[in-house]
Design a protein around this motif. Sequence first.
Motif, PDB file in Angstrom:
ATOM      1  N   UNK A  77      89.087 -41.969 -64.812  1.00  0.00           N
ATOM      2  CA  UNK A  77      88.590 -42.117 -63.445  1.00  0.00           C
ATOM      3  C   UNK A  77      88.423 -43.591 -63.074  1.00  0.00           C
ATOM      4  N   UNK A  78      88.200 -44.436 -64.054  1.00  0.00           N
ATOM      5  CA  UNK A  78      88.042 -45.868 -63.777  1.00  0.00           C
ATOM      6  C   UNK A  78      89.327 -46.475 -63.221  1.00  0.00           C
ATOM      7  N   UNK A 106      79.080 -46.996 -63.134  1.00  0.00           N
ATOM      8  CA  UNK A 106      80.230 -46.655 -62.292  1.00  0.00           C
ATOM      9  C   UNK A 106      80.651 -45.214 -62.540  1.00  0.00           C
ATOM     10  N   UNK A 107      80.705 -44.805 -63.792  1.00  0.00           N
ATOM     11  CA  UNK A 107      81.091 -43.430 -64.101  1.00  0.00           C
ATOM     12  C   UNK A 107      80.078 -42.434 -63.532  1.00  0.00           C
ATOM     13  N   UNK A 108      78.809 -42.794 -63.512  1.00  0.00           N
ATOM     14  CA  UNK A 108      77.786 -41.908 -62.942  1.00  0.00           C
ATOM     15  C   UNK A 108      78.031 -41.673 -61.455  1.00  0.00           C
ATOM     16  N   UNK A 109      78.590 -42.665 -60.771  1.00  0.00           N
ATOM     17  CA  UNK A 109      78.899 -42.536 -59.347  1.00  0.00           C
ATOM     18  C   UNK A 109      80.185 -41.738 -59.136  1.00  0.00           C
ATOM     19  N   UNK A 110      81.166 -41.924 -60.004  1.00  0.00           N
ATOM     20  CA  UNK A 110      82.486 -41.320 -59.822  1.00  0.00           C
ATOM     21  C   UNK A 110      82.604 -39.878 -60.322  1.00  0.00           C
ATOM     22  N   UNK A 112      78.882 -52.454 -54.348  1.00  0.00           N
ATOM     23  CA  UNK A 112      79.741 -53.568 -53.952  1.00  0.00           C
ATOM     24  C   UNK A 112      80.247 -54.227 -55.229  1.00  0.00           C
ATOM     25  N   UNK A 113      81.486 -53.965 -55.575  1.00  0.00           N
ATOM     26  CA  UNK A 113      82.063 -54.479 -56.813  1.00  0.00           C
ATOM     27  C   UNK A 113      82.374 -55.966 -56.738  1.00  0.00           C
ATOM     28  N   UNK A 114      82.376 -56.536 -55.539  1.00  0.00           N
ATOM     29  CA  UNK A 114      82.615 -57.969 -55.391  1.00  0.00           C
ATOM     30  C   UNK A 114      81.375 -58.774 -55.752  1.00  0.00           C
ATOM     31  N   UNK A 115      80.213 -58.226 -55.471  1.00  0.00           N
ATOM     32  CA  UNK A 115      78.951 -58.953 -55.663  1.00  0.00           C
ATOM     33  C   UNK A 115      78.331 -58.724 -57.035  1.00  0.00           C
ATOM     34  N   UNK A 116      78.496 -57.535 -57.563  1.00  0.00           N
ATOM     35  CA  UNK A 116      77.858 -57.221 -58.835  1.00  0.00           C
ATOM     36  C   UNK A 116      78.844 -56.673 -59.826  1.00  0.00           C
ATOM     37  N   UNK A 117      78.436 -56.661 -61.047  1.00  0.00           N
ATOM     38  CA  UNK A 117      79.264 -56.096 -62.109  1.00  0.00           C
ATOM     39  C   UNK A 117      78.500 -54.937 -62.733  1.00  0.00           C
ATOM     40  N   UNK A 118      78.531 -53.763 -62.079  1.00  0.00           N
ATOM     41  CA  UNK A 118      77.820 -52.620 -62.652  1.00  0.00           C
ATOM     42  C   UNK A 118      78.432 -52.241 -64.001  1.00  0.00           C
ATOM     43  N   UNK A 119      77.606 -51.667 -64.837  1.00  0.00           N
ATOM     44  CA  UNK A 119      78.095 -51.254 -66.155  1.00  0.00           C
ATOM     45  C   UNK A 119      79.078 -50.096 -66.005  1.00  0.00           C
ATOM     46  N   UNK A 120      79.838 -49.892 -67.034  1.00  0.00           N
ATOM     47  CA  UNK A 120      80.797 -48.781 -67.080  1.00  0.00           C
ATOM     48  C   UNK A 120      80.066 -47.467 -66.846  1.00  0.00           C
ATOM     49  N   UNK A 121      78.922 -47.298 -67.475  1.00  0.00           N
ATOM     50  CA  UNK A 121      78.140 -46.067 -67.337  1.00  0.00           C
ATOM     51  C   UNK A 121      77.661 -45.872 -65.900  1.00  0.00           C
TER      52      UNK A 121
END
Length: 102
Positions: free
Chosen positions: A33-34, A66-70, A55-64
Motif C-alpha cells: 500500500x505504501x 502512514x499504514x494506519x491511515x491507509x 502533509x508528507x511535505x512538512x513531516x515525516x510520519x512513521x511507516x506505522x
Amino acid sequence: MTCAKAQGFLARHRVAVAAQTDAKKATIKGDAALAVLEGVDEIYAARGKQVVHVDLRRGQPSRAEVLAVLLGPTGNLRAPTLRKGRTLIVGFDEATYRRLLG
C-alpha cells in the motif's frame, strides 16, 4: 456502502476517472500500500466522521502511522482510494470530496 456513495458523487459531479480497480478482486496489502504514495504530497483519510490530513511535505510520519491511515481492519488498502494530482484521498467523506474534487 462507501464505495457506492463515492461512485455516486463522482457521477453526479461529472468527475472523470482515469483508472479504476476493484478492491475486492485486486487487494493491496500491507507494505504494498505504501507504493500508492509515490508522488503524493498529501493524504486525506476519512475515518468515521473524522478526516485526518497528513502533509508528507512538512513531516515525516512513521511507516506505522502512514499504514494506519491507509489500511483497513483487514490489512488491505481502504476503499475507496482516489488520487488527484499529488493528493491521495482515502475513504469517503462528502465534504472532503466536494472541497478536493469539486
